[in-house]
Design an enzyme around this catalytic site. Structure first.
Site, mmCIF file in Angstrom:
data_model
loop_
_atom_site.group_PDB
_atom_site.id
_atom_site.type_symbol
_atom_site.label_atom_id
_atom_site.label_comp_id
_atom_site.label_asym_id
_atom_site.label_seq_id
_atom_site.Cartn_x
_atom_site.Cartn_y
_atom_site.Cartn_z
ATOM 1 N N ILE A 84 0.901 -1.151 0.000
ATOM 2 C CA ILE A 84 0.000 0.000 0.000
ATOM 3 C C ILE A 84 0.934 1.193 0.000
ATOM 4 O O ILE A 84 1.621 1.450 0.985
ATOM 5 C CB ILE A 84 -0.931 0.058 1.227
ATOM 6 N N GLY B 23 -7.467 9.264 3.705
ATOM 7 C CA GLY B 23 -8.282 8.054 3.606
ATOM 8 C C GLY B 23 -7.883 7.130 2.475
ATOM 9 O O GLY B 23 -8.483 6.073 2.298
ATOM 10 N N GLY C 295 -5.070 5.337 2.081
ATOM 11 C CA GLY C 295 -4.533 4.080 2.606
ATOM 12 C C GLY C 295 -5.632 3.145 3.056
ATOM 13 O O GLY C 295 -5.613 1.944 2.756
ATOM 14 N N TYR D 6 -1.472 -1.049 10.659
ATOM 15 C CA TYR D 6 -1.846 -2.458 10.569
ATOM 16 C C TYR D 6 -2.318 -3.015 11.913
ATOM 17 O O TYR D 6 -3.285 -3.789 11.962
ATOM 18 C CB TYR D 6 -0.697 -3.285 9.995
#
Length: 168
Positions: A91, A101, A103, A137
């Site tokens: 990404i 926004g 990502g 993450y």
């Protein structure tokens, strides 16, 4: 509004430019240059785009390519984690669009792709010093399950393997 569109071979120059522009690592410039040339040269990207088990997507915002996603299934995965696993390999978001926004939109696309293929787990490798990505993450439910060596030129570094179950 953020829109997601598949990348094709016709997008190779934009894909290469964004790959080099957005790859973030505080490393020796010689090692970084060697890595960027090896990982993002046109033949390498053409090969990755041609792989039927890999998919690339652009995130578009305000008529511009704001970032991209690369996901892998089956043998395209960079680690052999099995048929039920799905890799979120990249990404990459352009600096001007970070915090907008993009990502999250690309992450959501990766989850959709994994669910469409009925995968049980999504995983990724992230540099141990990429604190911004680690926070992102972890916020989305990924936990560290291992580590592997990643080479930046001749410099061995550690990528953390992080995974998230998608279904039992």
């Amino acid at each position: 509004m953020i829109t997601i569109k598949p990348c094709t071979i016709a997008d190779i120059d934009v894909l290469r430019t964004i790959s080099i522009e957005t790859f973030e690592a505080e490393n020796d410039p010689t090692h970084l240059a060697a890595y960027l040339e090896r990982a993002y040269n046109v033949p390498q990207l053409e090969s990755e785009l041609a792989n039927p088990d890999s998919q690339f997507f652009f995130a578009m915002l305000d008529g511009e390519v704001a970032g991209y996603l690369k996901v892998n299934a089956k043998d395209a995965q960079t680690e052999a984690l099995g048929e039920d696993a799905f890799e979120l390999e990249r990404i990459y978001v352009r600096r001007a669009f970070q915090g907008s926004g993009v990502g999250k939109a690309l992450y959501d696309q990766a989850i959709r792709c994994a669910n469409e293929l009925d995968k049980r787990e999504i995983w990724l490798g992230v540099w141990e010093h990429n604190h911004k990505a680690l926070v992102f993450y972890k916020k989305h439910g990924f936990v560290q399950t291992g580590a592997h060596t990643f080479y930046m030129g001749d410099d061995a570094q550690v990528d953390l393997i992080m995974a998230k179950p998608l279904r039992p």
